[in-house]
Design a protein around this motif. Sequence first.
Motif, PDB file in Angstrom:
ATOM      1  N   GLU A 105     -12.950  16.497  24.509  1.00  0.00           N
ATOM      2  CA  GLU A 105     -13.542  15.846  23.352  1.00  0.00           C
ATOM      3  C   GLU A 105     -13.835  14.406  23.768  1.00  0.00           C
ATOM      4  O   GLU A 105     -13.032  13.787  24.462  1.00  0.00           O
ATOM      5  CB  GLU A 105     -12.482  15.826  22.260  1.00  0.00           C
ATOM      6  CG  GLU A 105     -12.971  16.071  20.884  1.00  0.00           C
ATOM      7  CD  GLU A 105     -11.794  16.090  19.918  1.00  0.00           C
ATOM      8  OE1 GLU A 105     -11.815  15.312  18.988  1.00  0.00           O
ATOM      9  OE2 GLU A 105     -10.865  16.890  20.145  1.00  0.00           O
TER      10      GLU A 105
ATOM     11  N   GLY B   3      -5.350  18.945  14.158  1.00  0.00           N
ATOM     12  CA  GLY B   3      -3.918  18.900  14.468  1.00  0.00           C
ATOM     13  C   GLY B   3      -3.266  20.261  14.651  1.00  0.00           C
ATOM     14  O   GLY B   3      -2.058  20.356  14.839  1.00  0.00           O
TER      15      GLY B   3
ATOM     16  N   GLY C 296      -3.459  22.189  17.136  1.00  0.00           N
ATOM     17  CA  GLY C 296      -2.992  22.389  18.516  1.00  0.00           C
ATOM     18  C   GLY C 296      -4.078  22.856  19.466  1.00  0.00           C
ATOM     19  O   GLY C 296      -3.801  23.260  20.597  1.00  0.00           O
ATOM     20  N   LYS C 297      -5.328  22.775  19.030  1.00  0.00           N
ATOM     21  CA  LYS C 297      -6.443  23.289  19.842  1.00  0.00           C
ATOM     22  C   LYS C 297      -6.608  22.485  21.142  1.00  0.00           C
ATOM     23  O   LYS C 297      -6.682  23.073  22.230  1.00  0.00           O
ATOM     24  CB  LYS C 297      -7.754  23.253  19.034  1.00  0.00           C
ATOM     25  CG  LYS C 297      -7.680  23.986  17.709  1.00  0.00           C
ATOM     26  CD  LYS C 297      -8.976  23.934  16.930  1.00  0.00           C
ATOM     27  CE  LYS C 297      -9.481  22.565  16.576  1.00  0.00           C
ATOM     28  NZ  LYS C 297      -8.620  21.802  15.627  1.00  0.00           N
TER      29      LYS C 297
ATOM     30  N   GLN D  23     -13.695  23.097  15.316  1.00  0.00           N
ATOM     31  CA  GLN D  23     -13.351  22.996  13.895  1.00  0.00           C
ATOM     32  C   GLN D  23     -14.439  23.628  13.053  1.00  0.00           C
ATOM     33  O   GLN D  23     -14.216  24.020  11.920  1.00  0.00           O
ATOM     34  CB  GLN D  23     -13.223  21.526  13.503  1.00  0.00           C
ATOM     35  CG  GLN D  23     -11.852  20.970  13.780  1.00  0.00           C
ATOM     36  CD  GLN D  23     -11.649  19.633  13.104  1.00  0.00           C
ATOM     37  OE1 GLN D  23     -11.824  19.500  11.892  1.00  0.00           O
ATOM     38  NE2 GLN D  23     -11.283  18.648  13.888  1.00  0.00           N
TER      39      GLN D  23
ATOM     40  N   TYR E 233       5.166  16.878  22.466  1.00  0.00           N
ATOM     41  CA  TYR E 233       4.980  15.452  22.754  1.00  0.00           C
ATOM     42  C   TYR E 233       6.179  14.744  22.115  1.00  0.00           C
ATOM     43  O   TYR E 233       6.205  14.620  20.887  1.00  0.00           O
ATOM     44  CB  TYR E 233       3.693  14.914  22.120  1.00  0.00           C
ATOM     45  CG  TYR E 233       2.422  15.634  22.517  1.00  0.00           C
ATOM     46  CD1 TYR E 233       1.807  15.395  23.747  1.00  0.00           C
ATOM     47  CD2 TYR E 233       1.803  16.538  21.646  1.00  0.00           C
ATOM     48  CE1 TYR E 233       0.627  16.032  24.102  1.00  0.00           C
ATOM     49  CE2 TYR E 233       0.621  17.170  21.993  1.00  0.00           C
ATOM     50  CZ  TYR E 233       0.046  16.914  23.216  1.00  0.00           C
ATOM     51  OH  TYR E 233      -1.131  17.543  23.564  1.00  0.00           O
TER      52      TYR E 233
ATOM     53  N   ALA F 121      -7.622  23.888  11.942  1.00  0.00           N
ATOM     54  CA  ALA F 121      -7.808  22.560  11.352  1.00  0.00           C
ATOM     55  C   ALA F 121      -7.405  21.463  12.333  1.00  0.00           C
ATOM     56  O   ALA F 121      -6.839  21.742  13.392  1.00  0.00           O
ATOM     57  CB  ALA F 121      -6.976  22.466  10.080  1.00  0.00           C
TER      58      ALA F 121
HETATM   59  P1  ATP Z   1      -7.905  17.686  16.694  1.00  0.00           P
HETATM   60  O1  ATP Z   1      -9.054  18.468  16.220  1.00  0.00           O
HETATM   61  O2  ATP Z   1      -7.524  16.568  15.775  1.00  0.00           O
HETATM   62  O3  ATP Z   1      -7.968  17.269  18.131  1.00  0.00           O
HETATM   63  P2  ATP Z   1      -6.159  19.790  17.533  1.00  0.00           P
HETATM   64  O4  ATP Z   1      -6.117  21.093  16.838  1.00  0.00           O
HETATM   65  O5  ATP Z   1      -6.925  19.710  18.791  1.00  0.00           O
HETATM   66  O6  ATP Z   1      -6.659  18.680  16.547  1.00  0.00           O
HETATM   67  P3  ATP Z   1      -4.008  18.637  18.982  1.00  0.00           P
HETATM   68  O7  ATP Z   1      -4.810  17.441  19.345  1.00  0.00           O
HETATM   69  O8  ATP Z   1      -3.677  19.616  20.019  1.00  0.00           O
HETATM   70  O9  ATP Z   1      -4.658  19.392  17.774  1.00  0.00           O
HETATM   71  O10 ATP Z   1      -2.663  18.106  18.310  1.00  0.00           O
HETATM   72  C1  ATP Z   1      -1.594  18.962  17.900  1.00  0.00           C
HETATM   73  C2  ATP Z   1      -0.430  18.095  17.376  1.00  0.00           C
HETATM   74  O11 ATP Z   1       0.066  17.295  18.449  1.00  0.00           O
HETATM   75  C3  ATP Z   1      -0.829  17.124  16.293  1.00  0.00           C
HETATM   76  O12 ATP Z   1       0.262  17.021  15.407  1.00  0.00           O
HETATM   77  C4  ATP Z   1      -1.048  15.822  17.020  1.00  0.00           C
HETATM   78  O13 ATP Z   1      -0.798  14.716  16.193  1.00  0.00           O
HETATM   79  C5  ATP Z   1      -0.021  15.913  18.138  1.00  0.00           C
HETATM   80  N1  ATP Z   1      -0.463  15.219  19.365  1.00  0.00           N
HETATM   81  C6  ATP Z   1      -1.575  15.460  20.088  1.00  0.00           C
HETATM   82  N2  ATP Z   1      -1.649  14.677  21.168  1.00  0.00           N
HETATM   83  C7  ATP Z   1      -0.538  13.902  21.141  1.00  0.00           C
HETATM   84  C8  ATP Z   1      -0.007  12.870  21.982  1.00  0.00           C
HETATM   85  N3  ATP Z   1      -0.638  12.498  23.086  1.00  0.00           N
HETATM   86  N4  ATP Z   1       1.160  12.297  21.613  1.00  0.00           N
HETATM   87  C9  ATP Z   1       1.802  12.676  20.487  1.00  0.00           C
HETATM   88  N5  ATP Z   1       1.379  13.641  19.658  1.00  0.00           N
HETATM   89  C10 ATP Z   1       0.229  14.240  19.965  1.00  0.00           C
END
Ligand code: ATP
Length: 238
Positions: free
Chosen positions: A86, A40, A42-43, A195, A14, A38
């Motif tokens: 989500e 962030g 990347g899930k 999580q 992103y 955890a």
């Molecule tokens: P969560 O449980 O918070 O959803 P996650 O494991 O699902 O966490 P992601 O949502 O995939 O993680 O995010 C992975 C990384 O990408 C994080 O650093 C997040 O801040 C960033 N990120 C996610 N979506 C975007 C977006 N639309 N624009 C910019 N950065 C993003």
Amino acid sequence: MAKIMEVENLEVVYGVIKALQGISFYIEEGEIVTIIGANGAGKSSTLRAVSGMVRPSSGTIRFKNKDITNSPSHLIARQGLSHVPEGRGMLTKLTVEENLILATYNRKDHAKVKEDMGDVYKQFPRLSERKKQAAGNLSGGEQQMLAIGRALMTGADTLLLDEPSMGLAPLFVKEIFAVIKRINQAGKTVLLVEQNAMTALHTANRAYILENGAVLKSGKAGDLIDDPEVKNAYLGGH
Ligand code: ATP
């Protein structure tokens, strides 16, 4: 068992943020595979890439022996894949039943649609009791059930579930995981992002642990539950 999905070196960025740094995983038909990690890690980005909601910057995604890496999400959905994001995303002013019916708009197999509706109500008696109520009036757990119900009503055989236990009371968490097991036993393949590592590992056949956009560990869910490193990092040392 045949592999229904194969993901190789998947990268998602992103802007300047690299959310996924080249992850690889596979799912066999009929499995529950969980991706834990955890906040962030990347899930969600993994699920978004698989369902075509974000375009990967590199890597390949194969689903049912077809390369779907750059396919639009509606065509991926038509291959039998349904993403429950989500936040659930149902139409809150419409009734439970209307939400379920809307999910079937692409289907022409009307007899099977009717059968699936019966199955969803059997699977989720609470939805059946509340079918004429506005979806926005359901409790958090019921809304999650509706979100899964809608995915089932699309006729998909593979479900991507993003944190279905999020924000739910413990009793509902238990119920949602029991539902996931049941729909899997009824034939659905499930990719579950969570999580809630312990419960996810108890529900899944295999698991991938994601950290900072990379796969830290993977294996049979039962083995990972007993892995000391996993226990310390994700299961509170229990
Ligand atoms: P969560 O449980 O918070 O959803 P996650 O494991 O699902 O966490 P992601 O949502 O995939 O993680 O995010 C992975 C990384 O990408 C994080 O650093 C997040 O801040 C960033 N990120 C996610 N979506 C975007 C977006 N639309 N624009 C910019 N950065 C993003």
